[in-house]
Scaffold this motif. Structure first.
Motif, PDB file in Angstrom:
ATOM      1  N   LEU A   1       0.827  -1.204   0.000  1.00  0.00           N
ATOM      2  CA  LEU A   1       0.000   0.000   0.000  1.00  0.00           C
ATOM      3  C   LEU A   1       0.860   1.253   0.000  1.00  0.00           C
ATOM      4  O   LEU A   1       0.551   2.238  -0.672  1.00  0.00           O
ATOM      5  N   CYS A   2       1.952   1.225   0.757  1.00  0.00           N
ATOM      6  CA  CYS A   2       2.865   2.359   0.762  1.00  0.00           C
ATOM      7  C   CYS A   2       3.480   2.558  -0.616  1.00  0.00           C
ATOM      8  O   CYS A   2       3.573   3.688  -1.114  1.00  0.00           O
ATOM      9  N   GLU A   3       3.894   1.477  -1.249  1.00  0.00           N
ATOM     10  CA  GLU A   3       4.500   1.578  -2.579  1.00  0.00           C
ATOM     11  C   GLU A   3       3.505   2.117  -3.602  1.00  0.00           C
ATOM     12  O   GLU A   3       3.864   2.881  -4.503  1.00  0.00           O
ATOM     13  N   ALA A   4       2.235   1.726  -3.473  1.00  0.00           N
ATOM     14  CA  ALA A   4       1.214   2.236  -4.393  1.00  0.00           C
ATOM     15  C   ALA A   4       1.043   3.745  -4.228  1.00  0.00           C
ATOM     16  O   ALA A   4       0.856   4.474  -5.203  1.00  0.00           O
ATOM     17  N   LEU A   5       1.094   4.223  -2.991  1.00  0.00           N
ATOM     18  CA  LEU A   5       0.962   5.658  -2.725  1.00  0.00           C
ATOM     19  C   LEU A   5       2.209   6.436  -3.140  1.00  0.00           C
ATOM     20  O   LEU A   5       2.115   7.562  -3.641  1.00  0.00           O
ATOM     21  N   HIS A   6       3.366   5.850  -2.898  1.00  0.00           N
ATOM     22  CA  HIS A   6       4.633   6.569  -3.055  1.00  0.00           C
ATOM     23  C   HIS A   6       5.053   6.593  -4.522  1.00  0.00           C
ATOM     24  O   HIS A   6       6.089   6.077  -4.911  1.00  0.00           O
ATOM     25  N   ARG A   7       4.243   7.234  -5.354  1.00  0.00           N
ATOM     26  CA  ARG A   7       4.481   7.318  -6.788  1.00  0.00           C
ATOM     27  C   ARG A   7       5.117   8.674  -7.113  1.00  0.00           C
ATOM     28  O   ARG A   7       4.892   9.673  -6.408  1.00  0.00           O
TER      29      ARG A   7
ATOM     30  N   GLU B   1       6.955  19.482  -4.115  1.00  0.00           N
ATOM     31  CA  GLU B   1       7.137  19.115  -2.715  1.00  0.00           C
ATOM     32  C   GLU B   1       7.765  17.725  -2.611  1.00  0.00           C
ATOM     33  O   GLU B   1       7.407  16.807  -3.347  1.00  0.00           O
ATOM     34  N   ALA B   2       8.701  17.601  -1.684  1.00  0.00           N
ATOM     35  CA  ALA B   2       9.381  16.327  -1.483  1.00  0.00           C
ATOM     36  C   ALA B   2       8.704  15.538  -0.375  1.00  0.00           C
ATOM     37  O   ALA B   2       8.134  16.096   0.564  1.00  0.00           O
ATOM     38  N   VAL B   3       8.780  14.224  -0.484  1.00  0.00           N
ATOM     39  CA  VAL B   3       8.228  13.352   0.546  1.00  0.00           C
ATOM     40  C   VAL B   3       9.081  13.448   1.808  1.00  0.00           C
ATOM     41  O   VAL B   3      10.306  13.363   1.759  1.00  0.00           O
ATOM     42  N   LYS B   4       8.427  13.651   2.947  1.00  0.00           N
ATOM     43  CA  LYS B   4       9.123  13.719   4.227  1.00  0.00           C
ATOM     44  C   LYS B   4       9.228  12.344   4.881  1.00  0.00           C
ATOM     45  O   LYS B   4      10.257  11.996   5.456  1.00  0.00           O
ATOM     46  N   ASN B   5       8.159  11.594   4.837  1.00  0.00           N
ATOM     47  CA  ASN B   5       8.115  10.261   5.434  1.00  0.00           C
ATOM     48  C   ASN B   5       7.220   9.362   4.599  1.00  0.00           C
ATOM     49  O   ASN B   5       6.256   9.832   3.993  1.00  0.00           O
ATOM     50  N   ALA B   6       7.546   8.086   4.592  1.00  0.00           N
ATOM     51  CA  ALA B   6       6.703   7.096   3.928  1.00  0.00           C
ATOM     52  C   ALA B   6       6.834   5.788   4.697  1.00  0.00           C
ATOM     53  O   ALA B   6       7.954   5.346   4.976  1.00  0.00           O
ATOM     54  N   ASN B   7       5.731   5.201   5.074  1.00  0.00           N
ATOM     55  CA  ASN B   7       5.813   3.945   5.799  1.00  0.00           C
ATOM     56  C   ASN B   7       4.579   3.094   5.572  1.00  0.00           C
ATOM     57  O   ASN B   7       3.545   3.578   5.106  1.00  0.00           O
TER      58      ASN B   7
END
Length: 236
Positions: free
Chosen positions: A73-79, A91-97
């Motif tokens: 699910l994280c990988e699907a969001l982190h596009r 904007e850069a991603v600050k956190n992803a988990n």
């Protein structure tokens, strides 16, 4: 006194409670923990999907057919185009988990798993949760919905609801944790299949400035992200 904190949404807690009541008569709450990564020079690394709380290994918890993990699910969001979809290009991603929480209802030996992924920017935080609790979107809308008309998203039954985050602060000196009301959220619940047979994906957005996320933004993200989730059932 120092504190550590994490954030949940009231809707997530209520929904999991509804599922427990509907199935077994108990209640559980899903929590997220985020972490940051830096390299040896102290500069931020490119953010990848990490795990605030490691998911159980396949040897410990067999993955049922059609179920996804928090990592997926994280990988699907982190596009790469997520910031563009949110209307905040650059904007850069600050956190992803990603991770999975479980609860075992009273009187049952069955554990219910709720995988989720989350990506945080300066302006927006986006979370995606998969629910295998058997609840229909119509039931979720009845208890959490805000009166908007029933929707069809990507050929699947769907519903919006509004909520607020809850911030839970844990005091490292051992004293009692405290809670407080956070910022408004907007969630879109989409049935796992073209028929509302139970279970869903829930996409939730909130903004750091407290502005209510626009439905058009939530829908735009959902229409791009959901078809990339492993096991997504495309409407015929």
């Amino acid at each position: 006194m120092s504190e550590d904190g994490l954030t949940i949404t009231k809707g997530a807690a209520i929904r999991q409670g509804l599922a427990a009541v509907a199935l077994f008569g108990a209640m559980g709450i899903a929590l997220w923990v985020s972490e940051e990564s830096v390299n040896s020079s102290g500069e931020p690394k490119p953010v990848t999907c990490s795990h605030g709380e490691p998911e159980k290994t396949p040897a410990q918890t067999p993955v049922e057919a059609g179920h996804v993990s928090g990592a997926q699910l994280c990988e699907a969001l982190h596009r790469p185009d997520l910031a563009d979809l949110l209307g905040t290009p650059g904007e850069a991603v600050k956190n992803a988990n990603g991770g999975s929480r479980t609860f075992k209802p009273v009187g049952s030996d069955e554990e219910i798993h709720t995988p989720s992924g989350k990506v945080e920017f300066e302006t927006y935080t986006v979370s995606l949760r998969a629910s295998y609790d058997g609840l229909k979107v119509a039931t979720v809308a009845e208890f959490l919905g805000d009166g908007t008309l029933p929707l069809t998203v990507l050929g699947h039954p769907a519903a919006y609801y509004s909520d607020r985050t809850i911030t839970i602060s844990f005091n490292l000196d051992g004293s009692d944790a405290s809670t407080g009301s956070g910022v408004p959220t907007r969630s879109l619940v989409v049935a796992r299949g073209p028929e509302d047979g139970g279970g869903s994906y829930e996409l939730t957005l909130w903004r750091s400035d407290g502005t209510v996320p626009d439905d058009a933004v939530v829908l735009r993200v959902a229409e791009k992200v959901l078809p990339t989730v492993p096991g997504w059932a495309a409407a015929g």
